[in-house]
Design a protein around this motif. Structure first.
Motif, PDB file in Angstrom:
ATOM      1  N   PRO A 170      22.607  20.004  22.165  1.00  0.00           N
ATOM      2  CA  PRO A 170      24.210  19.986  20.506  1.00  0.00           C
ATOM      3  C   PRO A 170      23.196  20.693  19.926  1.00  0.00           C
ATOM      4  O   PRO A 170      23.864  21.864  18.482  1.00  0.00           O
ATOM      5  N   VAL A 171      21.887  19.915  19.260  1.00  0.00           N
ATOM      6  CA  VAL A 171      21.601  20.780  17.892  1.00  0.00           C
ATOM      7  C   VAL A 171      20.287  22.521  17.899  1.00  0.00           C
ATOM      8  O   VAL A 171      20.921  23.699  17.307  1.00  0.00           O
ATOM      9  N   LYS A 172      19.483  22.516  19.669  1.00  0.00           N
ATOM     10  CA  LYS A 172      19.076  23.742  19.692  1.00  0.00           C
ATOM     11  C   LYS A 172      19.870  24.824  20.220  1.00  0.00           C
ATOM     12  O   LYS A 172      19.988  25.863  20.223  1.00  0.00           O
ATOM     13  N   GLY A 173      20.903  24.307  20.487  1.00  0.00           N
ATOM     14  CA  GLY A 173      21.558  25.329  22.064  1.00  0.00           C
ATOM     15  C   GLY A 173      20.785  25.310  23.084  1.00  0.00           C
ATOM     16  O   GLY A 173      21.582  26.174  24.198  1.00  0.00           O
ATOM     17  N   ALA A 174      19.621  25.763  23.185  1.00  0.00           N
ATOM     18  CA  ALA A 174      19.536  25.922  25.019  1.00  0.00           C
ATOM     19  C   ALA A 174      19.251  24.772  25.357  1.00  0.00           C
ATOM     20  O   ALA A 174      19.356  23.454  25.822  1.00  0.00           O
ATOM     21  N   SER A 175      18.855  24.840  26.788  1.00  0.00           N
ATOM     22  CA  SER A 175      19.560  23.545  27.935  1.00  0.00           C
ATOM     23  C   SER A 175      18.525  23.133  28.248  1.00  0.00           C
ATOM     24  O   SER A 175      16.933  23.404  27.925  1.00  0.00           O
ATOM     25  N   MET A 176      17.710  21.541  28.250  1.00  0.00           N
ATOM     26  CA  MET A 176      17.489  20.461  28.114  1.00  0.00           C
ATOM     27  C   MET A 176      16.011  21.050  29.145  1.00  0.00           C
ATOM     28  O   MET A 176      15.315  20.424  29.368  1.00  0.00           O
ATOM     29  N   GLY A 177      16.273  21.563  30.127  1.00  0.00           N
ATOM     30  CA  GLY A 177      15.208  21.735  30.773  1.00  0.00           C
ATOM     31  C   GLY A 177      14.509  22.731  30.670  1.00  0.00           C
ATOM     32  O   GLY A 177      13.310  23.666  31.422  1.00  0.00           O
ATOM     33  N   GLU A 223      12.110  22.231  25.737  1.00  0.00           N
ATOM     34  CA  GLU A 223      13.106  21.324  25.402  1.00  0.00           C
ATOM     35  C   GLU A 223      12.522  20.675  26.222  1.00  0.00           C
ATOM     36  O   GLU A 223      13.498  19.113  27.329  1.00  0.00           O
ATOM     37  N   ARG A 224      11.726  20.462  26.974  1.00  0.00           N
ATOM     38  CA  ARG A 224      11.015  19.574  28.174  1.00  0.00           C
ATOM     39  C   ARG A 224      10.065  18.534  27.292  1.00  0.00           C
ATOM     40  O   ARG A 224       9.387  17.265  28.165  1.00  0.00           O
ATOM     41  N   MET A 225      10.430  18.225  26.662  1.00  0.00           N
ATOM     42  CA  MET A 225       9.970  16.955  25.663  1.00  0.00           C
ATOM     43  C   MET A 225       9.906  15.454  26.318  1.00  0.00           C
ATOM     44  O   MET A 225       8.784  14.974  26.176  1.00  0.00           O
ATOM     45  N   GLU A 226      11.077  15.427  26.305  1.00  0.00           N
ATOM     46  CA  GLU A 226      11.486  14.249  27.046  1.00  0.00           C
ATOM     47  C   GLU A 226      11.041  14.047  27.845  1.00  0.00           C
ATOM     48  O   GLU A 226      10.181  12.842  28.403  1.00  0.00           O
ATOM     49  N   ALA A 227      10.826  15.288  29.181  1.00  0.00           N
ATOM     50  CA  ALA A 227       9.683  14.553  30.296  1.00  0.00           C
ATOM     51  C   ALA A 227       8.109  14.564  30.127  1.00  0.00           C
ATOM     52  O   ALA A 227       7.750  14.214  30.466  1.00  0.00           O
ATOM     53  N   THR A 228       8.394  15.118  28.884  1.00  0.00           N
ATOM     54  CA  THR A 228       6.530  15.013  28.414  1.00  0.00           C
ATOM     55  C   THR A 228       6.333  13.393  28.555  1.00  0.00           C
ATOM     56  O   THR A 228       5.826  13.235  28.753  1.00  0.00           O
ATOM     57  N   GLY A 274      -2.452  15.809  31.422  1.00  0.00           N
ATOM     58  CA  GLY A 274      -2.248  16.961  31.134  1.00  0.00           C
ATOM     59  C   GLY A 274      -0.390  17.635  31.185  1.00  0.00           C
ATOM     60  O   GLY A 274      -0.410  17.809  32.490  1.00  0.00           O
ATOM     61  N   THR A 275       0.130  16.547  31.260  1.00  0.00           N
ATOM     62  CA  THR A 275       1.709  16.892  31.877  1.00  0.00           C
ATOM     63  C   THR A 275       2.306  18.119  30.801  1.00  0.00           C
ATOM     64  O   THR A 275       3.893  18.424  31.106  1.00  0.00           O
ATOM     65  N   SER A 276       2.398  18.014  29.358  1.00  0.00           N
ATOM     66  CA  SER A 276       3.271  18.415  28.793  1.00  0.00           C
ATOM     67  C   SER A 276       3.796  20.368  28.774  1.00  0.00           C
ATOM     68  O   SER A 276       2.967  20.797  28.931  1.00  0.00           O
ATOM     69  N   ARG A 277       4.600  19.560  28.264  1.00  0.00           N
ATOM     70  CA  ARG A 277       5.958  21.491  28.993  1.00  0.00           C
ATOM     71  C   ARG A 277       5.512  21.831  30.099  1.00  0.00           C
ATOM     72  O   ARG A 277       6.595  22.889  30.077  1.00  0.00           O
ATOM     73  N   LYS A 278       5.299  21.467  31.274  1.00  0.00           N
ATOM     74  CA  LYS A 278       4.640  22.066  32.604  1.00  0.00           C
ATOM     75  C   LYS A 278       5.993  22.242  33.247  1.00  0.00           C
ATOM     76  O   LYS A 278       7.190  21.435  33.203  1.00  0.00           O
ATOM     77  N   SER A 279       6.006  23.238  34.587  1.00  0.00           N
ATOM     78  CA  SER A 279       7.075  23.731  34.398  1.00  0.00           C
ATOM     79  C   SER A 279       7.825  22.964  35.248  1.00  0.00           C
ATOM     80  O   SER A 279       9.102  22.681  35.597  1.00  0.00           O
ATOM     81  N   PHE A 280       6.842  22.233  36.468  1.00  0.00           N
ATOM     82  CA  PHE A 280       7.379  21.200  37.659  1.00  0.00           C
ATOM     83  C   PHE A 280       8.364  19.981  36.435  1.00  0.00           C
ATOM     84  O   PHE A 280       9.186  19.216  37.602  1.00  0.00           O
ATOM     85  N   LEU A 281       8.171  19.970  35.585  1.00  0.00           N
ATOM     86  CA  LEU A 281       8.791  18.658  34.608  1.00  0.00           C
ATOM     87  C   LEU A 281      10.857  19.037  35.164  1.00  0.00           C
ATOM     88  O   LEU A 281      11.201  18.794  34.172  1.00  0.00           O
TER      89      LEU A 281
END
Ligand code: HH2
Length: 262
Positions: free
Chosen positions: A212-219, A223-228, A192-199
């Motif tokens: 571009p859509v949600k406005g928030a930083s991808m970190g 927005e940790r979905m890609e890393a998950t 289980g890595t999902s959305r965890k802070s180390f990502l």
């Protein structure tokens, strides 16, 4: 395994699924997206979280387990024995045990059991992130618990390195890099890595572009979905048999493509 936290304070989805209808809709959505198991939790185990009284934990999880049990395999994410037993009576078929100590519930009831590595209570675990060789120590701990469960008669035993539980980012990456050592034990591995802070580590020290859509930083957390997706796919290619994620559709797609290419 799709995550369904019925809590006010889980680190990434706290408060989102407290209402029964919303929780049921979300669980069904995850099943439609390809989840084979829905992992229902009523207590946050994020670093620093306070314990929840068993009665309150049951009040949160039992109605949704009863509603889902006829539709999909349900696991109960708990470290409380009474909650685990009540959840199994309500239809849960897997005890996802972050305390790695409840194998007797599984032995008594014939359900599966996940042993996860968490060396200290969530409220104090941040100060326990010390290992000489994190992979060897986590593997030895899980082997010991898994063998005890098997001797007690549990037939379905999973092991999980507990990514983010009393571990630094470097520890988490070591566990992912050497996941094949855990797989080589022969016990099926859940990760289980999902959305965890180390990502967010790759973005440390530099500002990621705003989404571009949600406005928030991808970190940031949602927005940790890609890393998950990246780390879950990595875990599968290293031999994990199951990954635990909040974002089911993207992980299923990535894992399926990776399987076709390997
Ligand atoms: N991680 C969390 C909770 N349960 N169970 C297993 N087997 N493996 C994990 O890595 C794992 C787990 C923490 O994530 P989450 O449920 O999203 O957060 P919270 O504990 O704040 O509810």
């Amino acid at each position: 395994m799709g995550v369904l936290n019925i809590t006010p304070d889980s680190f990434s989805d706290g408060g989102m699924w407290l209402e029964f209808d919303a929780a049921l809709r979300h669980a069904r959505q995850m099943v439609a997206e390809g989840a084979d198991v829905i992992d229902v939790g009523g207590e946050s185990t994020r670093p620093g979280a306070s314990p929840v009284a068993p009665g309150e934990e049951m009040r949160r999880v039992l109605p949704i387990i009863e509603a889902l049990a006829g539709e999909v395999t349900v696991s109960i994410d708990t470290r409380n024995e009474a909650v685990a037993r009540a959840a199994v009576a309500a239809g849960a078929r897997l005890v996802n045990d972050v305390s790695a100590s409840l194998w007797r519930v599984a032995a008594d009831t014939g359900v599966g059991w996940v042993a996860m590595h968490m060396p200290a209570e969530p409220s104090v675990m941040a100060s326990h992130a010390h290992y000489d060789d994190v992979v060897a120590e986590v593997t030895a701990y899980l082997l010991d618990r898994a063998s005890q469960a098997r001797r007690a008669g549990v037939t379905e035993v999973w092991i999980d390195p507990g990514i983010g539980f009393a571990k630094t980012a470097a520890h988490n990456f070591s566990l992912l890099r050497r996941l094949d050592e855990l797989v080589a034990t022969g016990w099926p591995v859940l990760v289980g890595t999902s959305r965890k802070s180390f990502l967010a580590a790759p973005s440390a020290g530099r500002a990621l572009p705003a989404d571009p859509v949600k406005g928030a930083s991808m970190g940031s957390v949602p927005e940790r979905m890609e890393a998950t997706v990246a780390t879950s796919t990595w875990a599968i290619l290293k031999g994990a048999s199951m990954v635990r994620v909040h974002d089911v559709a993207s992980t299923v797609m990535a894992a399926s493509l990776a399987a076709m290419a390997s």
